[in-house]
Design a protein around this motif. Sequence first.
Motif, PDB file in Angstrom:
ATOM      1  N   ALA A   1      -7.185  10.271 -16.013  1.00  0.00           N
ATOM      2  CA  ALA A   1      -6.795  10.409 -17.424  1.00  0.00           C
ATOM      3  C   ALA A   1      -5.569  11.298 -17.561  1.00  0.00           C
ATOM      4  O   ALA A   1      -4.604  10.951 -18.261  1.00  0.00           O
ATOM      5  N   TYR A   2      -5.576  12.442 -16.893  1.00  0.00           N
ATOM      6  CA  TYR A   2      -4.448  13.364 -17.034  1.00  0.00           C
ATOM      7  C   TYR A   2      -3.181  12.794 -16.391  1.00  0.00           C
ATOM      8  O   TYR A   2      -2.084  12.931 -16.942  1.00  0.00           O
ATOM      9  N   ASN A   3      -3.336  12.161 -15.230  1.00  0.00           N
ATOM     10  CA  ASN A   3      -2.156  11.582 -14.570  1.00  0.00           C
ATOM     11  C   ASN A   3      -1.504  10.530 -15.456  1.00  0.00           C
ATOM     12  O   ASN A   3      -0.273  10.452 -15.579  1.00  0.00           O
ATOM     13  N   ARG A   4      -2.307   9.720 -16.120  1.00  0.00           N
ATOM     14  CA  ARG A   4      -1.791   8.675 -17.006  1.00  0.00           C
ATOM     15  C   ARG A   4      -1.075   9.289 -18.209  1.00  0.00           C
ATOM     16  O   ARG A   4       0.045   8.896 -18.558  1.00  0.00           O
ATOM     17  N   ILE A   5      -1.712  10.263 -18.838  1.00  0.00           N
ATOM     18  CA  ILE A   5      -1.165  10.832 -20.072  1.00  0.00           C
ATOM     19  C   ILE A   5       0.066  11.694 -19.782  1.00  0.00           C
ATOM     20  O   ILE A   5       1.087  11.598 -20.479  1.00  0.00           O
ATOM     21  N   SER A   6      -0.013  12.522 -18.761  1.00  0.00           N
ATOM     22  CA  SER A   6       1.060  13.495 -18.514  1.00  0.00           C
ATOM     23  C   SER A   6       2.370  12.844 -18.093  1.00  0.00           C
ATOM     24  O   SER A   6       3.435  13.457 -18.221  1.00  0.00           O
ATOM     25  N   GLN A   7       2.311  11.622 -17.580  1.00  0.00           N
ATOM     26  CA  GLN A   7       3.526  10.971 -17.112  1.00  0.00           C
ATOM     27  C   GLN A   7       4.162  10.061 -18.169  1.00  0.00           C
ATOM     28  O   GLN A   7       5.120   9.343 -17.875  1.00  0.00           O
ATOM     29  N   MET A   8       3.641  10.094 -19.380  1.00  0.00           N
ATOM     30  CA  MET A   8       4.252   9.335 -20.468  1.00  0.00           C
ATOM     31  C   MET A   8       5.409  10.131 -21.077  1.00  0.00           C
ATOM     32  O   MET A   8       5.401  11.359 -21.051  1.00  0.00           O
ATOM     33  N   PRO A   9       6.425   9.445 -21.632  1.00  0.00           N
ATOM     34  CA  PRO A   9       7.534  10.148 -22.289  1.00  0.00           C
ATOM     35  C   PRO A   9       7.030  11.052 -23.419  1.00  0.00           C
ATOM     36  O   PRO A   9       6.106  10.693 -24.159  1.00  0.00           O
ATOM     37  N   LYS A  10       7.653  12.233 -23.553  1.00  0.00           N
ATOM     38  CA  LYS A  10       7.193  13.223 -24.522  1.00  0.00           C
ATOM     39  C   LYS A  10       7.226  12.701 -25.953  1.00  0.00           C
ATOM     40  O   LYS A  10       6.349  13.018 -26.766  1.00  0.00           O
ATOM     41  N   GLU A  11       8.245  11.893 -26.273  1.00  0.00           N
ATOM     42  CA  GLU A  11       8.338  11.403 -27.648  1.00  0.00           C
ATOM     43  C   GLU A  11       7.164  10.481 -27.989  1.00  0.00           C
ATOM     44  O   GLU A  11       6.734  10.404 -29.145  1.00  0.00           O
TER      45      GLU A  11
ATOM     46  N   ILE B   1       0.176   8.117  -5.500  1.00  0.00           N
ATOM     47  CA  ILE B   1      -0.913   9.089  -5.377  1.00  0.00           C
ATOM     48  C   ILE B   1      -0.359  10.479  -5.043  1.00  0.00           C
ATOM     49  O   ILE B   1      -0.792  11.490  -5.606  1.00  0.00           O
ATOM     50  N   LEU B   2       0.607  10.533  -4.141  1.00  0.00           N
ATOM     51  CA  LEU B   2       1.186  11.815  -3.751  1.00  0.00           C
ATOM     52  C   LEU B   2       1.979  12.452  -4.889  1.00  0.00           C
ATOM     53  O   LEU B   2       2.147  13.675  -4.930  1.00  0.00           O
ATOM     54  N   GLN B   3       2.455  11.636  -5.822  1.00  0.00           N
ATOM     55  CA  GLN B   3       3.231  12.144  -6.951  1.00  0.00           C
ATOM     56  C   GLN B   3       2.357  12.446  -8.174  1.00  0.00           C
ATOM     57  O   GLN B   3       2.871  12.898  -9.204  1.00  0.00           O
ATOM     58  N   ALA B   4       1.054  12.224  -8.069  1.00  0.00           N
ATOM     59  CA  ALA B   4       0.158  12.418  -9.213  1.00  0.00           C
ATOM     60  C   ALA B   4       0.131  13.882  -9.644  1.00  0.00           C
ATOM     61  O   ALA B   4       0.263  14.798  -8.821  1.00  0.00           O
ATOM     62  N   THR B   5      -0.054  14.087 -10.933  1.00  0.00           N
ATOM     63  CA  THR B   5       0.031  15.425 -11.525  1.00  0.00           C
ATOM     64  C   THR B   5      -1.336  16.029 -11.834  1.00  0.00           C
ATOM     65  O   THR B   5      -1.461  16.888 -12.707  1.00  0.00           O
TER      66      THR B   5
ATOM     67  N   LEU C   1       0.814  -1.201   0.000  1.00  0.00           N
ATOM     68  CA  LEU C   1       0.000   0.000   0.000  1.00  0.00           C
ATOM     69  C   LEU C   1       0.854   1.259   0.000  1.00  0.00           C
ATOM     70  O   LEU C   1       0.469   2.280  -0.561  1.00  0.00           O
ATOM     71  N   SER C   2       2.013   1.204   0.656  1.00  0.00           N
ATOM     72  CA  SER C   2       2.867   2.388   0.717  1.00  0.00           C
ATOM     73  C   SER C   2       3.294   2.824  -0.688  1.00  0.00           C
ATOM     74  O   SER C   2       3.448   4.018  -0.962  1.00  0.00           O
ATOM     75  N   ARG C   3       3.473   1.847  -1.585  1.00  0.00           N
ATOM     76  CA  ARG C   3       3.826   2.190  -2.967  1.00  0.00           C
ATOM     77  C   ARG C   3       2.677   2.949  -3.631  1.00  0.00           C
ATOM     78  O   ARG C   3       2.900   3.910  -4.375  1.00  0.00           O
ATOM     79  N   TRP C   4       1.464   2.530  -3.344  1.00  0.00           N
ATOM     80  CA  TRP C   4       0.314   3.222  -3.905  1.00  0.00           C
ATOM     81  C   TRP C   4       0.207   4.642  -3.353  1.00  0.00           C
ATOM     82  O   TRP C   4      -0.114   5.588  -4.088  1.00  0.00           O
ATOM     83  N   VAL C   5       0.460   4.808  -2.071  1.00  0.00           N
ATOM     84  CA  VAL C   5       0.403   6.145  -1.476  1.00  0.00           C
ATOM     85  C   VAL C   5       1.427   7.060  -2.142  1.00  0.00           C
ATOM     86  O   VAL C   5       1.146   8.225  -2.450  1.00  0.00           O
ATOM     87  N   ARG C   6       2.620   6.538  -2.394  1.00  0.00           N
ATOM     88  CA  ARG C   6       3.662   7.321  -3.049  1.00  0.00           C
ATOM     89  C   ARG C   6       3.213   7.739  -4.455  1.00  0.00           C
ATOM     90  O   ARG C   6       3.388   8.883  -4.869  1.00  0.00           O
TER      91      ARG C   6
ATOM     92  N   LEU D   1      -1.489   4.260 -13.152  1.00  0.00           N
ATOM     93  CA  LEU D   1      -1.471   5.717 -13.072  1.00  0.00           C
ATOM     94  C   LEU D   1      -2.876   6.311 -13.032  1.00  0.00           C
ATOM     95  O   LEU D   1      -3.110   7.345 -12.404  1.00  0.00           O
ATOM     96  N   VAL D   2      -3.823   5.661 -13.708  1.00  0.00           N
ATOM     97  CA  VAL D   2      -5.222   6.104 -13.637  1.00  0.00           C
ATOM     98  C   VAL D   2      -5.742   5.948 -12.214  1.00  0.00           C
ATOM     99  O   VAL D   2      -6.356   6.860 -11.648  1.00  0.00           O
ATOM    100  N   ILE D   3      -5.481   4.804 -11.610  1.00  0.00           N
ATOM    101  CA  ILE D   3      -5.921   4.555 -10.232  1.00  0.00           C
ATOM    102  C   ILE D   3      -5.290   5.559  -9.282  1.00  0.00           C
ATOM    103  O   ILE D   3      -5.947   6.097  -8.377  1.00  0.00           O
ATOM    104  N   ALA D   4      -3.998   5.831  -9.466  1.00  0.00           N
ATOM    105  CA  ALA D   4      -3.300   6.791  -8.595  1.00  0.00           C
ATOM    106  C   ALA D   4      -3.914   8.182  -8.727  1.00  0.00           C
ATOM    107  O   ALA D   4      -4.063   8.905  -7.730  1.00  0.00           O
ATOM    108  N   GLY D   5      -4.283   8.557  -9.951  1.00  0.00           N
ATOM    109  CA  GLY D   5      -4.924   9.856 -10.137  1.00  0.00           C
ATOM    110  C   GLY D   5      -6.232   9.958  -9.376  1.00  0.00           C
ATOM    111  O   GLY D   5      -6.514  10.966  -8.713  1.00  0.00           O
ATOM    112  N   GLN D   6      -7.044   8.903  -9.436  1.00  0.00           N
ATOM    113  CA  GLN D   6      -8.316   8.908  -8.704  1.00  0.00           C
ATOM    114  C   GLN D   6      -8.079   8.915  -7.193  1.00  0.00           C
ATOM    115  O   GLN D   6      -8.881   9.470  -6.430  1.00  0.00           O
TER     116      GLN D   6
END
Length: 511
Positions: free
Chosen positions: A55-65, A9-13, A2-7, A150-155
């Motif tokens: 949705a935004y957390n998933r997309i924004s954390q993908m590599p720019k290329e 979530i706290l890092q979500a954009t 669970l601690s990994r999930w908390v991390r 990443l979607v779950i973390a955003g929620q």
Amino acid sequence: MLSRWVRQILQATVYDVAIESPLDVAPKMSQRLNNHIRFKREDLQPVFSFKLRGAYNRISQMPKEQLQRGVICASAGNHAQGVALSGQKLGIPAIIVMPVTTPDIKVEAVKRLGGTVVLHGDSFDVSNRYAQQRAIDENLIFVPPYDDELVIAGQGTIANEILRQWREVEYVFVAVGGGGLIAGIAAYLGEVAPHVKIVPVEYEESACLKLALETGERAILPHVGLFADGTAVAQIGQLPFEVLQLEKSDGSGKIIENEVVTVNTDEICAAIKDIFDENRSIVEPSGALALAGIKKYVEQQQIQDKNIVSIVCGANMNFDRLRYIAERTELGEHREAIYAVTLPEQKGAFLQFCRTLQGRNITEFNYRYNGSNAAQVFVGISLKGGEKERQDIFHHLQQNYDVADLSDDEVAKLHIRYLIGGHGHLHDERLFRVEFPERPGALLTFLERLGLEHNISLFHYRNHGAAEGRVLMGLQAAIDTAQDTLIETLKQINYPFEEVSQNEGYKRFLK
């Protein structure tokens, strides 16, 4: 774990696009339920639902290329708008695949946010497979609606906000579709605040989490009701289900218990009205699921003076549906009961029946003499004493009449009340409920596939602003015990159906 999930979530954009939604006090519901109720207002997000976070957390954390090639998703509603706005914010192409049955209001909303809409398939499953294949073929990023870390973390950022806004929270009620929202919330609270009880709420016709918990596996529902379309999912997501099996940080058990509150259409409609009465906002059916669950849970468990949060998860409501919802609200609040009553066909019988009701307010009255020595009455009665008064009226009527309580009868509420007026007297008529996709040509397709072998003896359709139309249909066909050809024909048409030939309202008013 669970601690990994908390991390995560706290890092979500999420706050690049989403707001920290308010946690509004609900004084009317609090007083009525003898608990302290607050609404987590995800309906106030820029796209009117929580889906933007994931949705935004998933997309924004993908590599720019990778992002420059664009993203694609399949959705008929809130996830679509979340992906479209995320694409607009990041300046990348966003393709949204939607079923052809998607209402125009949702298609136009996605287009306004800059998304490219592709209408494909009659259902979400067909659209989803198409979107996934296109992502492979065109090297696009596929954005899942719930089955993604990443979607779950955003929620899950919602849970972080709740704790900061109300440290004393004891219960959080969450609507469940694919499971992304409850997985994120439960993962965070299970680690940081394990004393908080997470209660899942599902529409009774799409209770995929309940089924999974009962069977111990991600079983698939054979049929999904679409009234609460934002949570109409046949199978709980794989990753969300894995998360919900995790243990709390204090070792007191799993982050959710093996209990799910299920609610029906009338209870959801009543909760929509409750939220409107509280803050003058109109939420979609899935957005009112949590409150409907709170009302039912409080009544069943008899809890008092608890601090309870209802996640108001979405407000993308089609205006067309409000009429239908208003009609069903009275039944959901136990403010109306409907009965079928047989009256003797004699002078003064109608007057005597009204006297029997002892001056109660009649909300609907349908009377039809059927040519014999009796008449059938379909009557709606306003209630002030809720379920107990409904039962009291029924028992009182039983003393003098042949009576049936139709308050919980979907066929009666959706169809029979609009068809009263005559009996078919057909010995070989069989009655079916059929779900038609809400699109041009659906009826023609059905009739062509049905063929000319079976005569249609009754047909009632009423639109209520959803992606499917509810039809009541009578067909003349004898039952062949060796092979029921009518049933086989209906199966081949591939529209969801059920036979309701033994329905009480049908036998009293139409057969």
